[in-house]
Design an enzyme around this catalytic site. Structure first.
Site, mmCIF file in Angstrom:
data_model
loop_
_atom_site.group_PDB
_atom_site.id
_atom_site.type_symbol
_atom_site.label_atom_id
_atom_site.label_comp_id
_atom_site.label_asym_id
_atom_site.label_seq_id
_atom_site.Cartn_x
_atom_site.Cartn_y
_atom_site.Cartn_z
ATOM 1 N N GLN A 30 9.425 -17.996 -13.408
ATOM 2 C CA GLN A 30 8.713 -19.130 -12.811
ATOM 3 C C GLN A 30 10.362 -19.505 -11.832
ATOM 4 O O GLN A 30 9.480 -20.092 -10.969
ATOM 5 C CB GLN A 30 7.941 -19.627 -14.052
ATOM 6 C CG GLN A 30 7.016 -19.602 -14.164
ATOM 7 C CD GLN A 30 5.401 -18.970 -13.206
ATOM 8 O OE1 GLN A 30 5.136 -19.681 -11.969
ATOM 9 N NE2 GLN A 30 5.432 -17.895 -12.963
ATOM 10 N N CYS A 59 0.860 -0.837 0.154
ATOM 11 C CA CYS A 59 -0.199 0.104 0.281
ATOM 12 C C CYS A 59 0.568 1.083 -0.163
ATOM 13 O O CYS A 59 0.249 2.388 0.853
ATOM 14 C CB CYS A 59 -0.882 -0.152 1.536
ATOM 15 S SG CYS A 59 -0.051 0.065 2.924
ATOM 16 N N ALA A 94 -1.118 -27.691 -11.210
ATOM 17 C CA ALA A 94 0.272 -28.190 -11.382
ATOM 18 C C ALA A 94 0.859 -28.596 -12.346
ATOM 19 O O ALA A 94 1.285 -29.545 -13.416
ATOM 20 C CB ALA A 94 -0.389 -30.088 -11.954
ATOM 21 N N GLU A 121 6.037 -25.600 -11.136
ATOM 22 C CA GLU A 121 6.638 -25.368 -8.975
ATOM 23 C C GLU A 121 7.523 -26.446 -9.047
ATOM 24 O O GLU A 121 7.984 -26.335 -8.618
ATOM 25 C CB GLU A 121 5.342 -27.145 -9.342
ATOM 26 C CG GLU A 121 4.444 -26.336 -9.055
ATOM 27 C CD GLU A 121 2.843 -27.824 -8.815
ATOM 28 O OE1 GLU A 121 2.374 -28.251 -8.085
ATOM 29 O OE2 GLU A 121 2.975 -28.674 -10.376
HETATM 30 S S1 FES Z 1 -1.631 -3.229 3.757
HETATM 31 FE FE1 FES Z 1 -0.165 -1.227 4.287
HETATM 32 S S2 FES Z 1 1.801 -2.477 4.547
HETATM 33 FE FE2 FES Z 1 0.064 -4.419 4.131
#
Ligand code: FES
Ligand SMILES: Cc1cc2nc3c(=O)[nH]c(=O)nc-3n(C[C@H](O)[C@H](O)[C@H](O)COP(=O)(O)OP(=O)(O)OC[C@H]3O[C@@H](n4cnc5c(N)ncnc54)[C@H](O)[C@@H]3O)c2cc1C
Ligand code: FES
EC number: 1.2.3.1
Length: 1344
Positions: free
Chosen positions: A1208, A55, A1093, A1275
């Site tokens: 990946q 965020c 898978a 994977e």
């Molecule tokens: S959602 Fe804000 S630091 Fe994780």
């Protein structure tokens, strides 16, 4: 607090636009405001506690002291909007857009392949952008620092760093290139490089195409805010919310008066302590006092004696201030400042350091505080202020313990902090040890100071303070007192350790656990301090006189290696892949490193994830009520209080389900009894998220505990508590073979793993007004499963339900099964209320409810010859399946099928069982049992090598498949690519010569050991059933020539949509730019199989290919007739001629079957081969390690897209590294998961990338079976992360050998610093007190 007074207007800017809030609610965070109020959904929610960086946004403020604009990154989830008065916020949307202009940061992260699922990308972009606003040409160190607080679960960070590095001043690709040291130039046998090196590429993107950074183009600081800052408002501003009032005085005098009026109100600065406490401990404050506008709290002053820093300064500012003093003053005066700086580099991530204030840090008195122990030993004083005047108190033991006599009075505030200079003959150091190097709270942290009598090594004063070993920072005053007058020598060291262990004591069941580790660190840190000081004293001219004429203890360099910390270095490396055939048409994208289709949208925040869908009319929010008991009868559920709360619409229980409530033994909503903590009992539906969550707290459930309660595998075995019958495979005659050879019997424990997809589980169910139709937008790997489950739950036909998946913010197996449960519960809510329902899990709930990788306990008996040849192997494994079957039977089968890995052992027996325990059900996870099972096999090889006195790589080589052969389940295969990967890996990593260098290093260093390991891999791709390999696609060509492709795979970040368009483009010979994929929907491609898978791109690619070929066949006569025509001409003609321009493609799937009765079959379509070598260095005194180098060679055959495939490999390798080294789930003895967020569950961070990280795709490799001879790589790389685990084990074994302790020790994964430290047994681990396990209740229990 209901309030009738009017609020002031809150003014701030977002992306250059003024925001004027008349009713600002102090409880609303910037993240919620951006996402809900401003509809700026680029900024993501992942953890809500400042721990992941998803965020991140930039805040710009006018600094009244420097009178400059300060730009800094913050985590929006911890920023109350009320704190933004007068600030300018820049979000990812304000940086650039695909609609207008991309910012170079956005362009470069996308084009460097730094995005996969893209959920972390906006946060990464914002951290990098903020760095560039402050430093247009940053150093690589600054880049690492800026990104240290951002987590990514997909990429493994390498490409993100690489994009950032293109801005760095010193960046010029590989630093060693041309100096004969370049990773590219290396290799023991340069001539063995494979098939014509000329067709090997090492560039995955073209740097020269990047637009330059032009700092003049950035958004300016809003002139209106500048005017406001120049004429600051002195008036007190007040913002009344529904429950909380925020008061922001404009003057110090007003603040002090307010503190008298509201003595209980906390001062809120960074909110990095108050915010998380509110969330996790429910701390609630009706009044908050914000001193943000009071410049007196940000003042800094210096005297000849010391430094005074305002309590309001952020930790980032403190770091700069201290760095400034260190550069100006002589070394002897800056001992405390240096020690603080050492911790400030590691404390949290950049965003938290930008937000957190020095005052808030000190006053929070967290037991894990990094700075308080150093400040305490550094004789820091706190300048307090109140209406009555000022006074000074010491930051000492009593203050830290919160004793009223040594604390602030309610009406007082901390104004500033005085840190004196250190003096001659004084030494100060700081130590910390956490689960990983960066962005992790320390297990133990310490500050230490010694003052000697002038010119001697006699202790005049000594201060030692520890954090992490109690409720508060502890000063070891008594011990220090007793050591005064002692000389700095070995007897003093012994005495100090004894005293410290006595004084800094921890009970066996202390909260946080790791008690013996912490005790060991207490003395190990002191030993480090002892050595550090000794080394200082040894410096020429330092010691003037030693009382008895003796010299201080001589100590050889071999022992001094304990001193330095591991630096956070910027990783280097090369990615090698085979270029496409020179005859391949230029417009044919197959085999080229094409950028992820959504890459640019990820980087601008314009990629829409499930919870980014705008609120729909009358939408309600759902929150889940979960069980707090592990095994109990539900006596009653009291919903009355919850239903009374404002905004609450309903509570959904099992009785509201019109159809079936899941399976008999796996209910969607609990009925009568619960089987684990975290089981969903009911769900609250309310108008807002906050209201729903409050109502959850008010739902009262009475339980009666039931017996038995089983958490551990050991207990499950004791109670014969299993979920399914044993699975077994056998070949040869194991018993007989054991009669003739030496044997070892050992146990292996592998911990579980949390998926930690960045996007938590989320779903939006929209009921339609007609015919019971439902539209479901869901983050899932398997929309058809969601559709089916909702159908049976609501008892309506499948054809009324449409599931839509635009993209998923990471799945890793965790979004195969669970989304159906959540989708069904939300659908019941929508059905009952008639309104759309949005369900977004909190990180804590997601981790609690959803389960993860199965922990494993394995026992092996291995019979071998002295030569290292293994003659017989018998492995029995148990996995902890949790309380319901879920995928546990399948995981057990895959575990058994895959466990032989790359080895041919003639007499072999594998058995596996899934245990039923009272824990949340474990489920699919990348690798599906392979990463756990193979660790047992590889541990066994390591043990054989140790017993035979051979190097593990020799034993591996000796037992590896060499020629065409059959597996234990009698599937024939040719191991040639495996051998090539192995040899290439040894060669490219210069493995054998590095073995010698490692041995040389280890000889010279006692406390540091290096370890080296190489592991081979044979990984089977796909499901063991033909029907699971079917796939379908739908391709439309529209009359303008544009093509819409739909297929059954889901975009999880693995780039499946990009690969599908590459396939369609090759088949139709139309550029990818003419093509589009809108979403995966059950309405367009029905009855799909989960994207899992590693086979998704493969089978869906075949379906897309088939659809395109059908279309092309239809177009053939038209093209023949007009060969010079354009694509658009042909499509127009086809339409005129009434030729269908839409086709379904279908792939019936690879043949695959397994007969468990006979133990035979062809369960897998093909294998992926690979090898990885890793080198690490271990600090034997702390258990920390650094990854020096990793080399991976992987057989991708003809990669459809090398950038995606290398991504990946790197991403899964890093996730594997996490599994095997840092990711540790901790459960209470009552079965409650403690680790429910990034604070206490450590996935790898940017500093965990190996310093040198090379990945090569094996060239000239073919597999006729698959689409364009490619392979699925989703994977397999997970297991290669175990090369780091075995390298650590190698280092530990060396240490143990040197200390004459048994070399073989029980392998436990993850190899956390705790386990490593305790395995490197020495005089310190021997001296700690050990508790009799019967005498205390442990804080946590091991469940593997
Ligand atoms: S959602 Fe804000 S630091 Fe994780
Ligand atoms: C993700 C994350 C990672 C972290 N990692 C680490 C780490 O590795 N090491 C570590 O040591 N810490 C770590 N922390 C803790 C962090 O250092 C503290 O939370 C922070 O320093 C508190 O400062 P603040 O300004 O945010 O305090 P706030 O939350 O704003 O306030 C905290 C308390 O301090 C009081 N207060 C603040 N200023 C004053 C004042 N001037 N006078 C009187 N009282 C005052 C308030 O009343 C309140 O009770 C981490 C925190 C987070 C969120
Ligand atoms: S791309 Fe970073 S979390 Fe998915």
């Amino acid at each position: 607090m209901p309030h009738l007074s009017r609020s002031d207007e809150l003014v701030f800017f977002v992306n250059g636009r003024k925001v004027l809030e008349r009713n600002a609610d102090p409880e609303v965070t910037l993240l919620t405001f951006l996402r809900k109020n401003l509809r700026l959904t680029g900024t993501k929610y992942v953890c809500g506690r400042g721990g992941c960086g998803a965020c991140t946004v930039m805040v710009s403020k006018h600094d009244p002291v420097s009178r400059k604009i300060r730009h800094f990154s913050v985590t929006a989830c911890l920023v109350p909007i009320c704190s933004l008065y007068g600030a300018a916020v820049t979000t990812v949307e304000g940086v650039g857009s695909i609609k207008t202009r991309l910012h170079p940061v956005q362009e470069r992260i996308a084009k460097s392949h730094g995005t996969q699922c893209g959920f972390c990308t906006p946060g990464m972009v914002m951290s990098m952008y903020t760095l560039l606003r402050n430093h247009p040409q940053p150093s690589e160190e600054q880049l690492m620092e800026a990104l240290g607080g951002n987590l990514c679960r997909c990429t493994g960070y390498r490409p993100i760093l690489e994009s950032g590095r293109t801005f760095c001043a010193e960046s010029s690709g590989c630093q060693q290139k041309g100096r004969g040291k370049c990773c590219l130039d290396q290799g023991e046998n340069a001539t063995s490089s494979l098939g014509g090196e000329s067709d090997i590429c090492t560039e995955l993107f073209a740097k020269d195409e990047f637009q330059p950074l032009d700092p003049t183009q950035e958004l300016i600081f809003p002139p209106e805010l500048l005017r406001m800052a120049e004429n600051p408002e002195k008036r007190t501003l007040t913002f009344h919310g529904e429950r909380v009032t925020w008061i922001s005085p404009g003057t110090l005098k007003d603040l002090l008066e307010l503190k008298v009026k509201h003595p209980d109100a906390p001062l809120i600065l960074g909110n990095t302590s108050l915010g998380p406490a509110k969330k996790s401990q429910g701390h609630f404050h009706p009044v908050l006092l914000s001193p943000a506008r009071i410049s007196e709290l940000s003042m800094v002053s210096t005297t000849s004696e010391g430094l005074t820093i305002g309590a309001g300064c952020s930790l980032a500012q403190v770091k700069d201030i201290l760095a400034g003093r260190v550069s100006e003053l002589p070394e002897e005066k800056t001992q405390t400042y240096r020690a603080l700086l050492k911790h400030l580099k590691r404390l949290a991530g950049q965003q938290i350091r930008n937000m957190a204030s020095l005052g808030g840090h000190i006053m929070s008195r967290h037991c894990y505080s990094d700075l308080n122990p150093v400040l305490a030993v550094g004789n820091t004083a706190l300048n307090l202020m109140s209406k009555e005047g000022t006074r000074q108190i010491p930051l000492d033991r009593d203050f830290l313990a919160g004793l009223a006599s040594a604390d602030l009075k309610p009406e007082e505030i901390l104004e500033s902090v005085y840190i004196p200079h250190s003096q001659r003959w004084e030494f100060v150091s700081a130590f910390r040890q956490a689960q990983c190097q960066q962005n992790a709270l320390a297990d133990v942290t310490a500050g230490m100071r010694v003052l000697f009598q002038e010119g001697t090594d006699t202790i005049e004063d000594l201060s030692l303070a520890y954090g992490g070993v109690g409720d508060a920072t502890i000063s070891a005053q008594k011990s220090c007192q007793q050591l005064l007058g002692r000389r700095w020598n070995e007897p003093m060291l012994d005495e100090a350790c004894r005293l410290l262990l006595d004084e800094v004591s921890l009970p066996g069941g202390a909260p946080g656990g790791s008690v013996e580790f912490k005790r060991t660190l207490v003395v190990s840190f002191f030993f480090k301090f002892y050595l550090e000081v000794l080394q200082e004293l040894k410096k020429p001219g330092k010691l003037l006189s030693v009382p008895d004429g003796h010299h201080f203890p001589e100590i050889s360099d071999r022992f001094l290696s304990a001193l330095e910390d591991f630096p956070a270095t910027v990783p280097q490396g090369v990615q090698r892949y085979q270029s496409v055939d020179s005859h391949q048409a230029l417009q044919d994208p197959v085999g080229r490193p094409i950028m992820h289709l959504s890459g640019l949208k990820h980087a601008t925040g314009e990629a829409i994830f499930c919870d980014d869908i705008p609120t729909v009319d009358k939408e309600l929010f759902m929150a889940l009520v979960t069980s707090t008991r592990a095994h109990a009868k539900i006596i009653s559920v009291d919903l009355s209080k919850a239903l009374e709360l404002p905004g609450v619409v309903d509570v959904i229980t099992a009785e509201d389900i019109p159809g079936t409530n899941g399976a008999e033994d796996d209910k969607l909503l609990a009925v009568d009894k619960v089987l684990c903590v975290g089981q969903i009992v009911c769900a609250v539906v309310a108008e807002t998220e906050a209201q729903a969550k409050r109502a959850v707290e008010e739902t009262k459930i009475a339980y009666e505990d039931l017996e038995p309660v089983i958490f551990t595998i050991e207990d499950a075995i004791k109670h014969s508590s299993f979920l399914c019958p044993e699975k077994k495979l056998e070949q040869g005659n194991v018993e007989k073979a054991f009669e003739e050879v030496d044997q070892i019997v050992e146990e292996v424990h592998v911990g579980g793993q949390e998926h930690f997809y960045m996007e938590t589980q989320r779903v939006l169910v929209i009921p339609k007004t007609e015919d019971k139709e439902l539209d479901i937008y869901v983050s899932t790997q398997d929309p058809a499963h969601v559709q089916k489950t909702v159908s049976s739950t609501l008892n309506i036909p499948i054809n009324r339900i449409t599931c839509h998946v635009k993209r998923v913010g990471g799945g890793f197996g965790g979004k195969v099964g669970r989304p159906a449960v959540l989708g069904a519960i939300a659908a019941v809510g929508a059905n009952k209320t008639g309104y759309p329902i949005r369900l977004v899990l909190d990180r804590e709930d997601d981790m609690l409810i959803t389960g993860g990788r199965h922990p494993l306990f394995g026992k092996y008996k291995v019979g071998f010859m002295n030569s290292g040849r293994i003659r017989a192997l018998d492995i029995e494994c148990f996995i902890n399946g949790g309380c319901t079957l879920d995928d546990s039977e399948l995981v057990t089968e895959f575990l058994i099928l895959k466990m032989e890995n790359a080895y041919k052992i003639r007499n072999l027996r594998f058995r596996g069982r899934a245990c039923m325990t009272n824990l949340p059900s474990n489920t699919a996870f990348r690798g599906f049992g392979f990463p756990q099972g193979t660790l047992v096999t590889e541990s066994c090889i390591t043990a054989v090598a140790a017993k035979c006195g051979l190097l593990p790589e020799k034993v591996r080589e000796k037992n590896m498949y060499k020629t065409v052969d059959k597996t234990i389940y009698k599937q024939a295969f040719n191991p040639e690519p495996l051998i090539r990967c192995w040899n290439e890996c040894l060669d490219k990593s210069s493995f054998h010569s590095r073995r010698m260098q490692v041995a040389e290093f280890n000889k010279k260093n006692y406390w540091r050991k290096r370890g080296l390991a190489v592991v081979p891999m044979k990984f089977s791709v796909g499901f063991a059933a033909t029907s699971f390999h079917q796939a379908a696609a739908l391709v439309h060509i529209y009359t303008d020539g544009s093509v819409l492709v739909t297929h059954g795979g889901n975009e999880l970040g693995q780039g499946i949509h990009t690969k599908m368009l590459q396939v369609a483009s090759r088949e139709l010979k139309v550029p990818m730019s003419h093509m589009h994929i809108c979403e995966t929907s059950t309405a367009t491609v029905p009855n799909t199989i989960a994207t899992a898978a590693s086979i998704g791109s493969d089978v869906n690619g075949r379906a897309v290919q088939n659809a395109c070929q059908i279309l092309l066949k239809r177009l053939e006569p038209i093209i023949k007739k007009n060969p010079e025509g354009t694509w658009e001409d042909w499509i127009e003609a086809a339409f005129e001629q009434r030729i269908s321009l839409s086709a379904t493609g279908y792939f019936r799937g690879y043949e695959a079957f397994m007969d468990w009765e006979k133990g035979e079959g062809d369960p897998f379509p093909y294998y992926v081969y690979g090898a990885a070598s890793s080198e690490v260095e271990v600090d034997c005194l702390t258990g920390a390690h650094k990854k020096i180098r990793t080399d991976i060679v992987m057989d991708a055959c003809c990669s459809l897209n090398p950038a995606i495939d290398i991504g990946q490999i790197e991403g899964s390798f890093t996730q594997g590294m996490g599994l095997y080294t840092t990711e540790e789930l901790k459960y209470s003895p009552e079965g409650v998961l403690y680790s429910r967020g990034p604070d206490d569950y450590k996935i790898p961070t940017i500093t965990d990338v190996p310093e040198e990280f090379n990945v090569s795709l094996l060239p000239s490799s073919q597999t006729p079976l698959t689409i364009y001879s490619s392979k699925g790589l989703g994977e397999s790389g997970m297991f290669l992360g175990s090369s780091v685990f075995f390298a650590i084990a190698d280092a530990v074994a060396t240490a143990r050998r040197e200390r004459d302790i048994a070399e073989d020790f029980t392998v436990r994964s993850p190899a956390t610093p705790e386990r490593v430290r305790m395995a490197c047994a020495d005089r310190f681990t021997e001296m700690i007190p050990r508790d009799d396990p019967k005498t205390f209740k442990p804080w946590s229990i091991p469940i593997a």
